[in-house]
Structures are given as structure tokens and as C-alpha cells.
Design a protein around this motif. Structure first.
Motif, PDB file in Angstrom:
ATOM      1  N   ASP A  19       0.811  -1.170   0.034  1.00 16.70           N
ATOM      2  CA  ASP A  19      -0.046  -0.023  -0.057  1.00 16.70           C
ATOM      3  C   ASP A  19       0.936   1.275  -0.005  1.00 16.70           C
ATOM      4  O   ASP A  19       1.651   1.459   0.884  1.00 16.70           O
ATOM      5  N   GLY A  20       0.724   1.986  -1.031  1.00 20.10           N
ATOM      6  CA  GLY A  20       1.646   3.057  -1.207  1.00 20.10           C
ATOM      7  C   GLY A  20       2.868   2.965  -2.100  1.00 20.10           C
ATOM      8  O   GLY A  20       3.707   4.025  -2.310  1.00 20.10           O
ATOM      9  N   THR A  21       3.205   1.847  -2.259  1.00 22.82           N
ATOM     10  CA  THR A  21       4.470   1.291  -2.840  1.00 22.82           C
ATOM     11  C   THR A  21       4.228   0.555  -4.237  1.00 22.82           C
ATOM     12  O   THR A  21       4.781   1.147  -5.127  1.00 22.82           O
ATOM     13  N   SER A  52      -1.824   6.680  11.155  1.00 26.49           N
ATOM     14  CA  SER A  52      -1.582   5.216  11.125  1.00 26.49           C
ATOM     15  C   SER A  52      -1.115   4.680   9.595  1.00 26.49           C
ATOM     16  O   SER A  52      -1.113   3.609   9.357  1.00 26.49           O
ATOM     17  N   HIS A  53      -0.615   5.463   8.497  1.00 29.64           N
ATOM     18  CA  HIS A  53      -0.176   4.863   7.207  1.00 29.64           C
ATOM     19  C   HIS A  53       1.036   3.937   7.580  1.00 29.64           C
ATOM     20  O   HIS A  53       2.058   4.353   8.269  1.00 29.64           O
ATOM     21  N   GLY A  54       0.839   2.946   6.986  1.00 31.32           N
ATOM     22  CA  GLY A  54       2.020   2.099   7.265  1.00 31.32           C
ATOM     23  C   GLY A  54       1.828   0.963   8.545  1.00 31.32           C
ATOM     24  O   GLY A  54       2.595  -0.031   8.510  1.00 31.32           O
ATOM     25  N   TRP A  55       0.789   1.174   9.255  1.00 32.26           N
ATOM     26  CA  TRP A  55       0.688   0.494  10.549  1.00 32.26           C
ATOM     27  C   TRP A  55      -0.225  -0.850   9.986  1.00 32.26           C
ATOM     28  O   TRP A  55      -0.959  -0.681   8.971  1.00 32.26           O
ATOM     29  N   ARG A  56      -0.115  -1.970  10.894  1.00 30.82           N
ATOM     30  CA  ARG A  56      -1.303  -2.822  10.666  1.00 30.82           C
ATOM     31  C   ARG A  56      -2.499  -2.282  11.138  1.00 30.82           C
ATOM     32  O   ARG A  56      -2.723  -1.694  12.012  1.00 30.82           O
ATOM     33  N   THR A 121      -3.386  -7.222   5.610  1.00 26.69           N
ATOM     34  CA  THR A 121      -3.848  -8.481   5.778  1.00 26.69           C
ATOM     35  C   THR A 121      -3.700  -9.392   4.495  1.00 26.69           C
ATOM     36  O   THR A 121      -3.700  -8.750   3.480  1.00 26.69           O
ATOM     37  N   TYR A 122      -3.683 -10.650   4.598  1.00 23.67           N
ATOM     38  CA  TYR A 122      -3.426 -11.829   3.509  1.00 23.67           C
ATOM     39  C   TYR A 122      -4.777 -11.483   2.476  1.00 23.67           C
ATOM     40  O   TYR A 122      -4.175 -11.257   1.252  1.00 23.67           O
ATOM     41  N   ASP A 123      -5.907 -11.434   2.890  1.00 21.51           N
ATOM     42  CA  ASP A 123      -6.889 -11.278   2.201  1.00 21.51           C
ATOM     43  C   ASP A 123      -6.959 -10.051   1.313  1.00 21.51           C
ATOM     44  O   ASP A 123      -7.304  -9.802   0.159  1.00 21.51           O
ATOM     45  N   MET A 124      -6.739  -8.684   1.979  1.00 22.87           N
ATOM     46  CA  MET A 124      -6.539  -7.748   1.127  1.00 22.87           C
ATOM     47  C   MET A 124      -5.452  -7.528   0.152  1.00 22.87           C
ATOM     48  O   MET A 124      -5.667  -7.125  -0.955  1.00 22.87           O
ATOM     49  N   ALA A 125      -4.178  -7.913   0.711  1.00 24.29           N
ATOM     50  CA  ALA A 125      -3.042  -7.977  -0.173  1.00 24.29           C
ATOM     51  C   ALA A 125      -3.459  -8.639  -1.617  1.00 24.29           C
ATOM     52  O   ALA A 125      -2.923  -8.340  -2.561  1.00 24.29           O
ATOM     53  N   VAL A 126      -3.914  -9.909  -1.137  1.00 25.90           N
ATOM     54  CA  VAL A 126      -4.250 -10.695  -2.407  1.00 25.90           C
ATOM     55  C   VAL A 126      -5.103 -10.130  -3.510  1.00 25.90           C
ATOM     56  O   VAL A 126      -4.849 -10.172  -4.689  1.00 25.90           O
ATOM     57  N   LYS A 127      -6.089  -9.380  -2.723  1.00 23.36           N
ATOM     58  CA  LYS A 127      -6.997  -8.771  -3.711  1.00 23.36           C
ATOM     59  C   LYS A 127      -6.653  -7.644  -4.421  1.00 23.36           C
ATOM     60  O   LYS A 127      -6.783  -7.468  -5.784  1.00 23.36           O
ATOM     61  N   TRP A 128      -5.404  -6.838  -3.699  1.00 21.85           N
ATOM     62  CA  TRP A 128      -4.739  -5.852  -4.708  1.00 21.85           C
ATOM     63  C   TRP A 128      -4.071  -6.285  -5.716  1.00 21.85           C
ATOM     64  O   TRP A 128      -4.122  -5.868  -6.879  1.00 21.85           O
ATOM     65  N   PHE A 129      -3.091  -7.709  -5.452  1.00 21.20           N
ATOM     66  CA  PHE A 129      -2.827  -8.229  -6.442  1.00 21.20           C
ATOM     67  C   PHE A 129      -3.459  -8.463  -7.727  1.00 21.20           C
ATOM     68  O   PHE A 129      -3.313  -8.376  -8.881  1.00 21.20           O
ATOM     69  N   LYS A 130      -4.778  -9.239  -7.304  1.00 21.17           N
ATOM     70  CA  LYS A 130      -5.483  -9.535  -8.398  1.00 21.17           C
ATOM     71  C   LYS A 130      -6.102  -8.279  -9.260  1.00 21.17           C
ATOM     72  O   LYS A 130      -6.201  -8.451 -10.315  1.00 21.17           O
ATOM     73  N   LEU A 131      -6.479  -7.432  -8.503  1.00 19.98           N
ATOM     74  CA  LEU A 131      -7.012  -5.922  -9.242  1.00 19.98           C
ATOM     75  C   LEU A 131      -5.737  -5.554 -10.365  1.00 19.98           C
ATOM     76  O   LEU A 131      -6.247  -4.904 -11.241  1.00 19.98           O
ATOM     77  N   MET A 132      -4.524  -5.667  -9.885  1.00 23.37           N
ATOM     78  CA  MET A 132      -3.550  -5.157 -10.810  1.00 23.37           C
ATOM     79  C   MET A 132      -2.974  -6.502 -11.795  1.00 23.37           C
ATOM     80  O   MET A 132      -2.065  -6.032 -12.589  1.00 23.37           O
TER      81      MET A 132
END
Length: 252
Positions: A19-21, A52-56, A121-132
Motif C-alpha cells: 500500500d503506497g508502494t 496510521s499509514h504503514g501500520w497494521r 492482511t493476506y486477504d486484502m493484499a491478495v485482492k490488490w494483486f488480483k486487481l492489478m
């Protein structure tokens, strides 16, 4: 001021925040916090967005809404962000291309040279990769993977170890945008390339980034050298380069 004299560094591996990178999800995350706070008068969504940017997400909720710091609940809430607010997210220019180039490098033992270490989280990160439409690296460290999130170095220390480069003499680069992530990368003995996506370049420099770039459109990946187990990163334009970065460049 942008410098156009290229910096070339030899590295063993690269670690990416998400996120942001790789993707600018900040507008999506901001909408999530605003929705989360609607029925909580004590919860200042704008303050949480600011600090909180960069926090879990779990760490932010534990601090500002501790009654809701339930791991399964947080996982469900964060996993819904791309579904509800994904239309507001955009790729960080050049970042997906750099990830693809490093993924394409061929090593004798067929090991990858890139990993993800995100506070998401894993679920969010996976979805970002799918969107891209972006392939996920095999080493994919998320909020659930660590006991201590950024700014603690555990995510990046784990990334170094799982890629096989935990020793201090191995040259590992971290791509980051947030103060918590830059500190985590530095404390994991990595060279940090800071992306001025959510903060201006001077602030990213102030966080301690070794090299500061507006995005990764001016970053090139050169071929893998099996003898040294390294590949080259060439940064063609940047606004700041530390002495440590210039020293590595002089050795390339």
C-alpha cells in the motif's frame, strides 16, 4: 531537485511494501476508516488516517478502538476494503513493472529474488494483486505473518530470511513509502528506496530513506549474475541519495 545521473547498485534481493508502494490504496483505506468510525463518536477517523499509514489495521484498532481489536473481525473488515472501495485505488506508476521484471529473473536453483512484506492482511493484499493482474511472489508476508508489525523490523527481517539473505553482508533493497516502513527497512539492515506517493519527497528523505523517487517509472532491472548471485537496479532519476547508496553504487 531531480537528479538525472543514474545510480546503479548490485543487490541480492528486493522486498516490497504494497500500500503506497505498489498500489496507491490510501483513498480506499481512508474511506474504510471513515465508515468504521461512523457509529463510534470517540473514534477520530481523520486523525487515524493521518497517523496510521504503514501500520497494521489491527494495531490501529487496538490503539484507537480497542474493543474491536479482535483478529478475525479485523481480518474480515480489512479484507472487504478492495471489494467496497477498490475503485479508488490506482497503481503506483512503474512499480508493478519493476516487480514483474524481478520475478522474471532466472537463477540456477529457480528461486525468486523478490518478496512482499506488507502491513495489510493476506486477504486484502491478495485482492490488490488480483486487481492489478500481478503475480504474487512466493514469499508473501502479511499482517498475520508477524507478531510485531512495522515500524518493528520483523516483516523485513523475515523477508530477508525466507529469501535466503539474512546475513548482514547480503545486499537487500526495500521499497517503501511510509515512515513506519522506512524505519523497519533500515532496522533490518536494508537499503531503502522511498517512494514519494503519500508524502512529499523531503518528508520521505526525513524518514531516513536512502534514495527517494517520485515513483518507479525511472527504475530499471538489469540481468541476473549467477556468479555473484546479484542483479542490478538502475535508478535514472531521484531527488535524494544517501552516502550509503552512493557507496553501494561505487561498488557496482
Amino acid at each position: 531537485m531531480t537528479v538525472s545521473e543514474p545510480i546503479v547498485i548490485n543487490i541480492n534481493a528486493a522486498l516490497f511494501d504494497v500500500d503506497g508502494t505498489i498500489i496507491d490504496s490510501s483513498p480506499s483505506i481512508a474511506e474504510f476508516w471513515r465508515e468504521f468510525g461512523k457509529d463510534k463518536p470517540y473514534f477520530d477517523a481523520e486523525h487515524v488516517i493521518h497517523v496510521s499509514h504503514g501500520w497494521r489495521t489491527f494495531d490501529a484498532i487496538a490503539k484507537f478502538a480497542p474493543d474491536f481489536a479482535i483478529p478475525e473481525l479485523v481480518k474480515e473488515l480489512e479484507g472487504s476494503v478492495p471489494d467496497k472501495f477498490g475503485q479508488k485505488a490506482v497503481e503506483i506508476p512503474g512499480s508493478p513493472n519493476v516487480v514483474r521484471q524481478i520475478l522474471a529473473l532466472k537463477t540456477p536453483d529457480n528461486k525468486q529474488k523478490v518478496a512482499v512484506a506488507t502491513s495489510g492482511t493476506y486477504d486484502m493484499a491478495v485482492k490488490w494483486f488480483k486487481l492489478m493482474n500481478l503475480e504474487r511472489p512466493e514469499v508473501f508476508i502479511t499482517a498475520e505473518s508477524v507478531s510485531k508489525g512495522k515500524p518493528h523490523p520483523e516483516p523485513y527481517l523475515q523477508g530477508r530470511e525466507r529469501l535466503g539473505y539474512k546475513d548482514a553482508d547480503k545486499k537487500v533493497v526495500v521499497f517503501e513509502d511510509a515512515p513506519a516502513g522506512v524505519k523497519a527497512g533500515k532496522d533490518a539492515d536494508c537499503l531503502v528506496i522511498g517512494i514519494a506517493s503519500n508524502f512529499d519527497a523531503e518528508k520521505v528523505k526525513g524518514f531516513g530513506a536512502d534514495i527517494v523517487v517520485p515513483d518507479l517509472t525511472k527504475v530499471e532491472v538489469k540481468g541476473y549474475d549467477a556468479e555473484t548471485d546479484t542483479f542490478k537496479l538502475q535508478i535514472n532519476e531521484y531527488t535524494h541519495a544517501s552516502e550509503a547508496a552512493l557507496k553501494l553504487a561505487s561498488q557496482a
